[in-house]
Design a protein around this motif. Structure first.
Motif, short mmCIF file in Angstrom:
data_model
loop_
_atom_site.label_atom_id
_atom_site.label_comp_id
_atom_site.label_asym_id
_atom_site.label_seq_id
_atom_site.Cartn_x
_atom_site.Cartn_y
_atom_site.Cartn_z
N SER A 113 7.97 15.62 -33.34
CA SER A 113 8.44 15.96 -34.70
C SER A 113 9.96 16.05 -34.74
N ALA A 114 10.63 16.09 -33.59
CA ALA A 114 12.09 16.10 -33.58
C ALA A 114 12.67 14.79 -34.06
N TYR A 115 11.94 13.67 -33.92
CA TYR A 115 12.51 12.38 -34.31
C TYR A 115 11.59 11.57 -35.21
N PHE A 116 10.30 11.87 -35.25
CA PHE A 116 9.40 11.13 -36.14
C PHE A 116 9.35 11.85 -37.48
N VAL A 118 1.86 9.38 -43.72
CA VAL A 118 1.97 10.30 -42.59
C VAL A 118 3.17 11.19 -42.88
N ALA A 119 2.89 12.37 -43.37
CA ALA A 119 3.96 13.26 -43.82
C ALA A 119 4.20 14.30 -42.73
N TYR A 120 4.97 13.90 -41.72
CA TYR A 120 5.17 14.78 -40.58
C TYR A 120 6.20 15.86 -40.92
N ALA A 121 7.35 15.42 -41.42
CA ALA A 121 8.40 16.36 -41.79
C ALA A 121 8.05 17.00 -43.13
N ASN A 122 8.49 18.24 -43.33
CA ASN A 122 8.24 18.90 -44.62
C ASN A 122 8.85 18.11 -45.77
N LYS A 155 6.57 15.62 -47.03
CA LYS A 155 5.47 16.16 -47.83
C LYS A 155 5.91 16.34 -49.28
N VAL A 156 7.16 16.75 -49.45
CA VAL A 156 7.70 16.94 -50.81
C VAL A 156 7.95 15.58 -51.45
N LEU A 157 8.66 14.73 -50.72
CA LEU A 157 9.13 13.46 -51.25
C LEU A 157 7.97 12.50 -51.55
N ALA A 158 7.08 12.33 -50.59
CA ALA A 158 6.06 11.28 -50.74
C ALA A 158 4.78 11.79 -51.37
N LEU A 159 4.55 13.10 -51.34
CA LEU A 159 3.25 13.61 -51.81
C LEU A 159 3.39 14.60 -52.96
N GLY A 160 4.61 14.96 -53.28
CA GLY A 160 4.81 15.88 -54.39
C GLY A 160 4.37 17.30 -54.10
N SER A 180 4.88 21.12 -53.47
CA SER A 180 5.95 21.97 -54.01
C SER A 180 6.72 22.65 -52.88
N PRO A 181 8.04 22.56 -52.88
CA PRO A 181 8.84 23.25 -51.86
C PRO A 181 8.56 24.75 -51.87
N HIS A 182 8.26 25.29 -53.04
CA HIS A 182 7.94 26.72 -53.13
C HIS A 182 6.67 27.04 -52.33
N ASP A 183 5.63 26.19 -52.50
CA ASP A 183 4.40 26.43 -51.74
C ASP A 183 4.64 26.31 -50.24
N LEU A 184 5.44 25.31 -49.85
CA LEU A 184 5.75 25.16 -48.43
C LEU A 184 6.42 26.41 -47.89
N ALA A 185 7.35 26.95 -48.66
CA ALA A 185 8.09 28.13 -48.21
C ALA A 185 7.17 29.35 -48.20
N ALA A 186 6.33 29.48 -49.24
CA ALA A 186 5.52 30.69 -49.37
C ALA A 186 4.34 30.71 -48.40
N HIS A 187 3.69 29.55 -48.19
CA HIS A 187 2.46 29.53 -47.39
C HIS A 187 2.63 28.85 -46.04
#
Lengths: 484, 484
Positions: A355-358, B363-367, B370-375, B377-384
């Protein structure tokens, strides 16, 4: 070129005389696997290969593998035959608690040693059950019985300890439990001093192996480029193995084992070891250093010939090497996959810490997904088709841009069995990489079924990324498309 | 519950008397694998298991597997011993063109039959090379030599045909080429009439197997729910096998083989078949129908007990079953993967024709992905946190919306080895499915290494999609999270 000529001789197995096996020089081993499930084909026999590898590493020849079921008469006959032609007989399986588990009784009969209860082992089995909140079944008691004179091999992963028994004429029986997760740690742990001891009696040579992992060259091309090394091989032997679009080049050398302590006995030289070695020069230590140096020299020569194509050694995977390159450069990657459909992302993320680079991947199977998620132009899709250099390049650039990665990797192709055309038959695949300052594409044609095309395509994509990281985007045969 | 008690007896192998093996009733087989690479542990012996499975299916007992290297004396000794205790000796490997390939010569010596050149085979080998634009090496000529009286088994996948030789006393040798992609089609093609003939001499019973594939229940739970069926098993035997988050339940029954044509001979009953059968009642056909009906009845009873958990039979994979459900409903799917990182998409697209229903994956590895490609919510990511029920649900809904699919599937979890916390230890995984009218989420905790967690998570995601397709989104234990 699997196992031809010198590579075989290099291991010492197979073409020598059979030998009586019982005493002194030329000690060899036989593997007897016990279990009706093996004879029914319901369990694959992986023990024979695992044990054979270890024995080869210790320079101990193996001339027979034999498998028998849970049948007392046939098991005993197999053990008698094995003991008649091998100095060390390794038996796997049949140490469980049920009436079908017959190995300890059979070895006791063949060697004429009575079975004796080991109180310490019995206590250990009782503790094993207590720790799991279960009570010991009556059958487990027999797992604490051993032929008199056996040395016990502890089993931290199950209830059945193994054992080693030296009996008449310097012959040995070894009994190991059937489950691989119990057998393997036992072989690589408590059995090691015995392997070293038998190795000295077999000639005192250990086989050291090194695997150079080669990508981007076919097996015959590798052999062609190394033809003189193959022709000259002596102390260091070479063999090639084709593996899913890679070639693994195995170097092996026999290295003298230093004199060591005997398990359960006085330290020092094995009294059974060939006396000739005492008068030989150079010393085992010097001979070992010289053989290892020669192995290093051959490896270096191969690396020089094959250059970037040698991407790693031994267990290093291409995704681990690519990951390490990205990590060192503090760069990131995103992938856009059509025909590989997640395989490239799956491999890149097989590496702990990836996850550091992918960053992310898009599996753009439908054309609409290529437009929507990757920004591929509908005009290019219509003009060139989804399986084209233009679209592959656009996918790599698109996924790089979308996720703000340093590198974008793309695959698009026809995995089959349907979908081929005369111009683009099944197996036609484009792989692309986009990076700082440009992109690079290759066209491939892979033969095989759907899974093979996916596997080979993912390998080609990772290899292109590897080459771009090492050589840059402009180098090499961009667009030419080599065989994988 | 592998291979205990009745399951073993049901196959007839292992505990019976050894038998002379040569003639008439009780004919058995022995497998001799040839190749120094096997004794070095460099090649895993898969032939012994494959051939044993086939022989078990034909009701032919196997009492020994033996492996020897490319050594003439040891090979010949192994063949003589095998022929002395088994009516059919199947030899694999050693049919290649090199000097190390010794099988044809060894069988010729043991049977006293001279080697004879087959002009048709020689022509075929020459054509094989011509078609590949290569010239035939001199060694390949010997691949057209066969012990006199052999029947040739054609090899469309290589240059070495196999052969079958009947010699004194109704004994048989079979020689098969070493490469699995050559050996397997030969066994399942031209060898079949011989297997049927030997099956009749072995007692005329064929083993019919049926595998019920069970997902979403552990092995002990399956055995618990079927305890009375396990206790009652007689003609139909049961065994369970745990496989990557599934349980495979094997049903087996011995079924009389109908009298059939002899290969290369007159049709009708094998003269070597036990005479007793002629006087037995019911007829073989009626007995076969009765045994098969009992197998069907047991399968139906199990299906009724386990319900939706039996998702398929024999070689049907979960992804193929899911694909068939989607295809019939003319619906589509898109996937959003975090911890599985492409594994779900890779499995769904393993099915030929899957482009009809599989649209795309992210494949949404980075957070950020998940926001950019899948919509999400950054709030949900932060809260949960990324590994949460809320985010899993949002990923499934997001990917469904983005690609306009009927179904969205998502995974998010901690594959390890790093990244665990006391609240969310390594192996914590959420899988979600979103569809018309709602969504469904499960929380799991998988034990094992990184690859195991990925494998189990992908399986859980596919299983949840399967359940949603069959039961709907509201049914079952949504949110409860069962063990996989």
């Amino acid at each position: 070129m699997d196992m031809d000529g010198p590579a075989r001789d290099g291991t010492g197995t197979g073409t020598g005389g059979a030998g009586a096996g019982g005493t002194g020089a030329g000690l060899n081993a036989e593997i007897v696997c016990v279990g009706t499930e093996l004879l029914l084909g319901e369990t694959l026999n992986t023990h024979a290969a695992f044990l054979s590898q270890r024995l080869a590493e210790y320079g101990i020849d193996v001339y027979h593998h034999v498998t028998v079921g849970d049948n007392p008469a046939r098991l005993e006959a197999a053990l008698r035959q094995a003991a008649g032609r091998a100095g060390v007989v390794i038996v796997t399986g049949g140490l469980g608690p049920t009436g079908d588990d017959l190995t300890r009784e059979a070895i006791a009969r063949v060697t004429g040693r009575p079975l004796v209860l080991d109180a310490g082992v019995l206590e250990g089995i009782e503790r094993y059950f207590a720790a799991r909140g279960r009570s010991m079944a009556p059958g487990n008691r027999k797992q604490a019985l051993f032929p008199a004179g056996s040395a016990i091999l502890p089993n931290p992963n199950g209830t059945a300890p193994g054992f080693v028994l030296e009996w008449e004429g310097g012959r040995w029986f070894v009994a190991l439990p059937g489950p691989p997760r119990e057998l393997r740690p036992m072989v690589d742990g408590p059995l090691v001093p015995y392997l070293e001891r038998w190795s000295r009696r077999a000639g005192g040579m250990r086989l050291v192996r090194r695997v150079l992992r080669v990508a981007g060259l076919g097996e015959s091309e590798v052999e062609h480029r190394l033809a003189d090394l193959f022709a000259r091989q002596q102390r260091v032997t070479l063999a090639t193995y084709a593996r899913d679009g890679e070639v693994h080049l195995r170097l092996a050398a026999k290295v003298p084992l230093p004199p060591g302590a005997e398990p359960g006995g006085a330290p020092g030289r094995d009294p059974g070891a060939p006396a000739a070695r005492a008068g030989a020069s150079p010393s085992p230590e010097a001979a070992a250093a010289s053989a290892l140096a020669e192995l290093e020299a051959v490896a270096a020569a191969i690396r020089q010939r094959l250059g970037i194509h040698v991407y790693g050694e031994d267990d290093q995977t291409l995704e681990a090497v690519v990951g390490e390159l990205l990590r060192r450069r503090a760069e990131t990657v995103a992938v856009a996959e059509s025909c590989t459909a997640g395989r490239v992302a799956d491999r890149l993320t097989a590496v702990p810490g990836s996850s550091a680079y992918f960053l992310a991947g898009v599996v753009a199977y439908a054309n609409a997904a290529k437009v929507l998620a990757l920004g591929v132009s509908p005009h290019d899709l219509a003009a060139h088709g989804a399986v084209s250099e233009v679209v592959a390049r656009a996918m790599a650039a698109g996924v790089r841009r979308m996720f703000g990665a340093h590198w974008g990797v793309a695959t698009t192709g026809i995995a089959g069995p349907g979908g081929g055309t005369p111009e683009k038959p099944v197996g036609t695949v484009y792989v692309a990489v986009a990076g700082p300052g440009g992109s690079r594409v290759e066209r491939h044609r892979f033969l095989g079924d759907r899974d093979t095309v996916k596997t080979r395509s993912a390998q080609a994509a990772l290899l292109l990324l590897y080459r771009a990281l090492v050589e840059g985007l402009e180098a090499g045969n961009a667009g030419a498309g080599g065989p994988a």
